[in-house]
Scaffold this active site. Sequence first.
Site, PDB file in Angstrom:
ATOM      1  N   TYR A 165    -116.400 -23.489 -13.912  1.00 19.07           N
ATOM      2  CA  TYR A 165    -116.947 -22.363 -14.676  1.00 19.07           C
ATOM      3  C   TYR A 165    -117.749 -22.836 -15.895  1.00 19.07           C
ATOM      4  CZ  TYR A 165    -114.083 -19.007 -12.060  1.00 19.07           C
ATOM      5  OH  TYR A 165    -113.509 -18.237 -11.071  1.00 19.07           O
ATOM      6  N   LYS A 223    -107.183 -29.582  -4.648  1.00 19.99           N
ATOM      7  CA  LYS A 223    -107.836 -29.793  -3.352  1.00 19.99           C
ATOM      8  C   LYS A 223    -108.198 -31.280  -3.314  1.00 19.99           C
ATOM      9  CE  LYS A 223    -109.559 -28.081   0.490  1.00 19.99           C
ATOM     10  NZ  LYS A 223    -108.698 -27.655   1.595  1.00 19.99           N
ATOM     11  N   ASP A 267    -105.535 -24.169  -0.326  1.00 18.59           N
ATOM     12  CA  ASP A 267    -105.533 -23.286   0.846  1.00 18.59           C
ATOM     13  C   ASP A 267    -104.092 -23.031   1.296  1.00 18.59           C
ATOM     14  OD1 ASP A 267    -105.693 -26.008   1.270  1.00 18.59           O
ATOM     15  OD2 ASP A 267    -106.946 -25.896   3.053  1.00 18.59           O
ATOM     16  N   ASP A 316    -107.970 -18.573 -11.068  1.00 21.68           N
ATOM     17  CA  ASP A 316    -108.591 -17.249 -11.087  1.00 21.68           C
ATOM     18  C   ASP A 316    -108.271 -16.520  -9.784  1.00 21.68           C
ATOM     19  OD1 ASP A 316    -110.154 -15.104 -11.713  1.00 21.68           O
ATOM     20  OD2 ASP A 316    -112.057 -16.177 -11.740  1.00 21.68           O
ATOM     21  N   ASP A 333    -105.106 -13.485  -8.923  1.00 24.95           N
ATOM     22  CA  ASP A 333    -105.437 -12.145  -8.414  1.00 24.95           C
ATOM     23  C   ASP A 333    -104.650 -11.884  -7.132  1.00 24.95           C
ATOM     24  OD1 ASP A 333    -107.240 -11.617 -10.448  1.00 24.95           O
ATOM     25  OD2 ASP A 333    -108.705 -10.719  -9.091  1.00 24.95           O
TER      26      ASP A 333
END
Length: 362
Positions: free
Chosen positions: A141, A192, A224, A248, A252
């Site tokens: 980001y 990852k 994942d 993020d 959610d």
Amino acid sequence: MTKRVVVLAGDGIGPEIIAEAVKVLNVLQQRAGLAIHTEAALVGGAAIDVTGYPLPKETLDLAQKADAVLLGAVGGYQWEHLDIRIRPEKGLLGLRAGLDLFANLRPVVLFPQLRHASTLKAKVVAGLDILIVRELIGGIYFGQPRGIRTLANGERQGYNTLVYSESEIERVAHVAFALAQKRSKRLCSVDKANVLEATELWREVVTRVGKDYPDVSLSHLYVDNAAMQLVRAPKQFDVMLTTNLFGDILSDLASMLSGSIGMLPSASLDKNNKGLYEPIHGSAPDIAGQNKANPLATILSVAMMLRHSLNEAAMADQIEQAVSDVLSQGIRTADICQAGETPVSTSAMGDAVVAALAAGLE
Ligand code: NAD
């Protein structure tokens, strides 16, 4: 000593949910001796409309001088045509970076009264209590270079950079390990590392920091798999530590385990526990101005503010108890209603929490 709190309502449902959080602060000021001075300021689209910028200098100055910042949400359809550098969301990213808020704490707790509000089976989520610690001011980001460029063949190409330095990983890892020590001493770091070098380093550094916390058992998951496990068997997790982007998305996802995104608060902390407190949801433009948003995530963010930045843990407990009492009374906004229940408005939910809190303070 009187503490300074900056209140940023922002856009969409922001002003509606913040009004209810302010009612809660007012009760604590009037009846429990909470010593705070609140100041309102502009951020996001509301600030763009008045000043042309999503984070006016005076807002950042006020926030930097304050002990804590309480935020509603930013963003909305009417600002989506603007250049990405001056969109409302940049106000929030600027606040996080300007206040050096590198550790984002997102508790995902299922109130027992809402076990049927989750889309997952009650037995899968009953008793759920996870804390997601998300790195907040690094990663993709913020990484440079970034942008949209035109290649030699005339095709446009978007690009961003995922970058993490050792010190950025270390400082957020220390926060997560220290929090795990106060809970059930289990920490799962999500990366990852099989594909992305930046998170290969992430895994290495988290493992190294873990040596300072021998009482905490550390595990690692690829993102994942972590997403799958959160839906399959979420109660296996206690504290989860992850990067900005993965946090993020996973938080959610995890919010739905608790019934609604409207239930989840967050704290973003600097190294001295000064913080920005906000619900994890956005400005919900689809329901803005309708007095039907759930204000509980914002009210629970006030509890986190009292606990982490204002040194008022007992008052934080009282707010959380008041929210629980209101849910036990069957009071629900539309997002957490079951078939056959009648939803209450944003302001009615706020009033109910205030009444329960006042009763608890008597
Ligand atoms: P959102 O979180 O605003 O909304 C997603 C869905 O959840 C919508 O259907 C909405 O009605 C519902 N919802 C959200 N909060 C709710 C609440 N308190 N009570 C009941 N229902 C609620 O996400 P989005 O639609 O992807 O984004 C809308 C805007 O918010 C965009 O401009 C986005 O950039 C911005 N945004 C801001 C923040 C922030 O300020 N921290 C975070 C995420 C998104």
